[in-house]
Scaffold this motif. Structure first.
Motif, PDB file in Angstrom:
ATOM      1  N   GLY A 163      47.334  83.935  86.769  1.00  0.00           N
ATOM      2  CA  GLY A 163      47.342  82.486  86.966  1.00  0.00           C
ATOM      3  C   GLY A 163      46.104  81.808  86.407  1.00  0.00           C
ATOM      4  O   GLY A 163      45.393  82.364  85.557  1.00  0.00           O
ATOM      5  N   GLN A 164      45.826  80.638  86.897  1.00  0.00           N
ATOM      6  CA  GLN A 164      44.725  79.817  86.375  1.00  0.00           C
ATOM      7  C   GLN A 164      44.161  78.975  87.513  1.00  0.00           C
ATOM      8  O   GLN A 164      44.928  78.493  88.362  1.00  0.00           O
ATOM      9  CB  GLN A 164      45.299  78.889  85.303  1.00  0.00           C
ATOM     10  N   LEU A 165      42.844  78.772  87.510  1.00  0.00           N
ATOM     11  CA  LEU A 165      42.237  77.967  88.581  1.00  0.00           C
ATOM     12  C   LEU A 165      42.768  76.538  88.521  1.00  0.00           C
ATOM     13  O   LEU A 165      42.897  75.962  87.448  1.00  0.00           O
ATOM     14  CB  LEU A 165      40.708  77.941  88.423  1.00  0.00           C
ATOM     15  N   ARG A 166      43.045  75.981  89.679  1.00  0.00           N
ATOM     16  CA  ARG A 166      43.486  74.583  89.715  1.00  0.00           C
ATOM     17  C   ARG A 166      42.256  73.678  89.672  1.00  0.00           C
ATOM     18  O   ARG A 166      41.149  74.121  89.966  1.00  0.00           O
ATOM     19  CB  ARG A 166      44.287  74.330  90.998  1.00  0.00           C
ATOM     20  N   PRO A 167      42.442  72.390  89.319  1.00  0.00           N
ATOM     21  CA  PRO A 167      41.303  71.485  89.315  1.00  0.00           C
ATOM     22  C   PRO A 167      40.547  71.547  90.647  1.00  0.00           C
ATOM     23  O   PRO A 167      41.176  71.691  91.706  1.00  0.00           O
ATOM     24  CB  PRO A 167      41.946  70.110  89.129  1.00  0.00           C
ATOM     25  N   THR A 201      41.523  82.668  80.858  1.00  0.00           N
ATOM     26  CA  THR A 201      41.381  81.269  81.280  1.00  0.00           C
ATOM     27  C   THR A 201      39.958  80.950  81.752  1.00  0.00           C
ATOM     28  O   THR A 201      39.654  79.802  82.061  1.00  0.00           O
ATOM     29  CB  THR A 201      42.349  80.938  82.434  1.00  0.00           C
ATOM     30  N   LEU A 202      39.119  81.984  81.819  1.00  0.00           N
ATOM     31  CA  LEU A 202      37.751  81.766  82.319  1.00  0.00           C
ATOM     32  C   LEU A 202      36.746  81.842  81.174  1.00  0.00           C
ATOM     33  O   LEU A 202      36.792  82.777  80.362  1.00  0.00           O
ATOM     34  CB  LEU A 202      37.400  82.836  83.362  1.00  0.00           C
ATOM     35  N   SER A 203      35.815  80.891  81.123  1.00  0.00           N
ATOM     36  CA  SER A 203      34.780  80.899  80.084  1.00  0.00           C
ATOM     37  C   SER A 203      33.729  81.960  80.426  1.00  0.00           C
ATOM     38  O   SER A 203      33.689  82.459  81.557  1.00  0.00           O
ATOM     39  CB  SER A 203      34.116  79.524  80.005  1.00  0.00           C
TER      40      SER A 203
END
Ligand code: MIC
Ligand code: SF4
Length: 651
Positions: A163-167, A201-203
């Motif tokens: 998944g991906q972190l939400r705002p 998805t993470l820098s």
């Protein structure tokens, strides 16, 4: 069989030992870092080894911890560090250039390399795919001298991110979640490897926030793969040529896999007094807050500071809150100044703090009595902030901003809704501002350099061989989770790091201020000091002073239920025997002040792992054990690693 990333890096750096979980292996170290608080001892010990120039690919000496310069001590240290670096082939990152881990990630870290640092948060470098390990200063000195680093071959745990972190949910919330799952105890000997489709998805700086706080789990290190994101980060730092791809083979094996769905995470907070005392921010929303501090090697990247500025833009902090911001590096500060983030923050009521460790190590910004301090750093141990009665709450920069605006604990999603703030989706810039003028290269001709030794610069620690038998007293009995901040306080005492005799006066200061004088009295009478502890003894920092100073006071053995990795290695390096209770129930039968005997300890530790001890006061025998390797036994018998190295003529 396929290999995981850890196995690949160890294979490429293998020197000796058995590559089997739990066994000791030696690996070659490519890079080292030191910081000033641990660095002076590291370089004094390096000098004692008589090696003219470091043998690593690159070694960097940072000044970031002791920058207050109250009195001459810090300034003496900085001059010593600058000159000793120039003489021996070490790059010197001057005070003002930033926190070692942040700067190292930006300017020196490279995927696939090994980094050994005299600071427990060295694993920050795992964000860029390097195997970055924290250790005591002496181990780092040995690595600079060309010796290998010995570690327990790790059990590798995969954290599978989907998944991906939400705002409004941040990298900090990922590691806080993991701390909730794994806690700070029981992870010694593990390495965490991140994987899964969520990684992309993470820098890199977000990954570094996560690997940074792996230190709080007590793992040896944590690391991410090196992928296109890593390449883009290195390119933006003007170092694309240092990129290599690094990924686990599809059939790689792990001891355990933990799944974390990034999309399901919420803003989290670690409550006093342990980084694993984690709950959702919403669960404690409304709690009045006295102080909000953003900074440290965990959360002071360009993204953190820019996000903070965008949230605060045009808004003022509440009057009950003191708000401090310390950018993690000069690069971050320069960019934030150029892009007006600093001006925005000042307008919002922020106090801009020096680009250094500062409040995180208890150097300034002590909260009020009984205060609630919300911080973005990684440790919230009791008393570390400088105010024993205060409670420290660890959060992301987004949550910190929400708390500053509300004057109370607040979930940034709720504050955004209430105040109509749009989520500032800050990305890693295409190009960072690169200016290495505060990093001094070593001298070309070492003969032109005279090492400066002001009155604060002492001598390397003395090594005293282990006695035949321990005839001593339980000078202190502690409970569980004793941190190195308990053993050897930093904060206001930091300036004595280069002066063992003076610093030793403060051993266990916050636990029992009479410890140091009682221990010295015993030492004068020829009575050995023994410390008894509970679980996870020696958590936290890598400071070898937590072993050097007790050793100076005549502590010869520590008996506990369990030890943390770096501290136990430091005890060995300075000739203190780390022993474990064979039967944990014996811990309850021992009191402070009891006379303890460990007859023929030299012979006992050499013959096997069991050691018989006697509580003379209470009249019973109990069994202890050790997990020392043959090499470690020889070090202890010699009284420490410096003596051992001299005796053997090898590391
Ligand atoms: C810390 O965060 O506790 C420190 C200060 O950086 C220490 C090092 C030291 O005590 O000098 C660490 O983490 O190793
Ligand atoms: Fe500095 Fe704090 Fe990071 Fe330690 S944890 S290196 S004191 S910023």
């Amino acid at each position: 069989m396929g290999r995981n990333i850890v196995e690949k890096i160890i294979k490429n750096h293998y020197v000796s030992g058995e590559r089997k979980a739990g066994k000791e292996v030696a690996i070659r170290i490519d890079q080292t870092l030191t910081q000033d608080a641990t660095g002076t001892m590291a370089y004094l010990q390096f000098e004692a080894m008589g090696v003219p120039r470091v043998k690593t690919e690159i070694s960097v000496s940072y000044v970031d911890h002791n920058t207050l310069q109250e009195g001459f001590e810090n300034a003496d240290d900085h001059l010593y560090l600058q000159t000793v670096a120039a003489k021996h082939g070490v790059y010197y990152s001057r005070a003002g250039n930033g926190i070692c881990h942040q700067v190292h990630l930006e300017r020196f870290g490279a995927p696939g390399k090994t980094l050994l640092g005299s600071d427990s948060h060295t694993p920050t470098g795992g964000g860029i795919g390097m195997m970055a390990i924290g250790a005591g200063g002496l181990d780092v000195a040995v690595a600079m001298a060309g010796g290998p680093f010995f570690l327990t071959y790790p059990r590798v745990v995969k954290v599978n991110l989907t998944g991906q972190l939400r705002p409004w949910v941040a990298a900090k919330d990922v590691i806080l979640k993991l701390l909730e799952i794994l806690t700070t105890k029981g992870n010694v000997g593990c390495i965490i490897e991140y994987g899964g489709e969520g990684v992309a998805t993470l820098s890199v700086p977000e990954r570094a926030t996560i690997t940074n706080m792996g230190a709080e789990l007590g793992v040896t290190t944590s690391l991410f793969p090196s992928d296109r994101v890593t390449k883009a980060f290195l390119k933006a730092q003007g170092r694309e040529n240092q990129w290599v791809k690094l990924a686990a083979d599809p059939t790689a094996k792990y001891e355990r896999v933990i799944d974390i769905d990034l999309s399901g995470l919420e803003p989290m907070v670690a409550q006093p007094h342990s980084p694993d005392n984690v709950t959702r921010v919403r669960d404690i929303a409304g709690k009045k807050v006295d102080q909000v501090l953003v900074g440290s090697c965990t959360n002071a990247s360009y993204k953190d500071i820019t996000t903070l500025a965008r949230i605060m833009n045009g808004r003022l902090i509440r009057e009950n809150v003191s708000f401090g911001v310390a950018p993690g590096s000069r690069q971050v500060l320069q960019m934030a100044a150029k892009e007006s983030s600093i001006a925005t923050l000042v307008t919002s009521g922020a106090r801009i703090l020096e680009t250094a460790c500062g409040f995180c190590i208890g150097a300034g910004q002590a909260p009020p009595s009984g205060g609630v301090s919300v911080r973005t750093n990684n440790r919230n141990f009791e008393g570390r902030s400088g105010t024993r009665s205060a409670g420290i709450y660890l959060v992301s920069a987004e949550t910190a901003a929400a708390c500053a605006l509300k004057g109370e604990m607040a979930d940034p999603r709720d504050v955004a809704d209430e105040l109509g703030i749009e989520y500032p989706d800050v990305k890693v810039p295409k190009k960072f501002l690169v200016d290495d003028s505060m990093v001094l290269p070593p001298a070309e001709d070492p003969l032109t350099v005279t090492v400066s030794r002001g009155p604060n610069i002492g001598n390397p620690p003395e090594n005293v061989p282990l006695p035949e038998s321990i005839q001593g007293e339980v000078t202190l009995k502690t409970g569980d989770k004793i941190t190195t901040d308990h053993i050897m306080p930093a904060g206001a005492r930091l300036k004595y790091r280069s002066n063992i005799g003076k610093y030793a006066e403060f051993v266990f200061e916050g636990v029992d201020p009479t410890f140091s004088s009682r221990a010295l009295e015993n030492k004068a009478k020829g009575v050995h000091n023994v410390v008894v502890g509970g679980m996870s003894y020696g958590q936290g920092s890598s400071r070898e002073h937590a072993a050097i100073c007790p050793s100076h006071l005549g502590v010869r053995a520590v008996i506990t239920k369990s030890f943390e990795r770096i501290h136990s290695a430091n005890l060995i390096n300075f000739g203190i025997v780390p022993l474990l209770f064979d039967n944990e129930a014996d811990y309850d039968r021992i009191d402070q002040g009891d006379r303890i005997e460990i007859p023929d300890i030299r012979e006992a530790i050499t013959k096997g792992s069991a050691v018989k001890a006697r509580n003379v006061t209470k009249g019973f025998e109990f069994k202890a054990k050790h997990t020392l390797t043959d090499r470690q036994i020889e070090i202890i018998l010699a009284g420490g690693r410096l003596a051992y190295t001299k005796e053997k003529g090898a590391f």
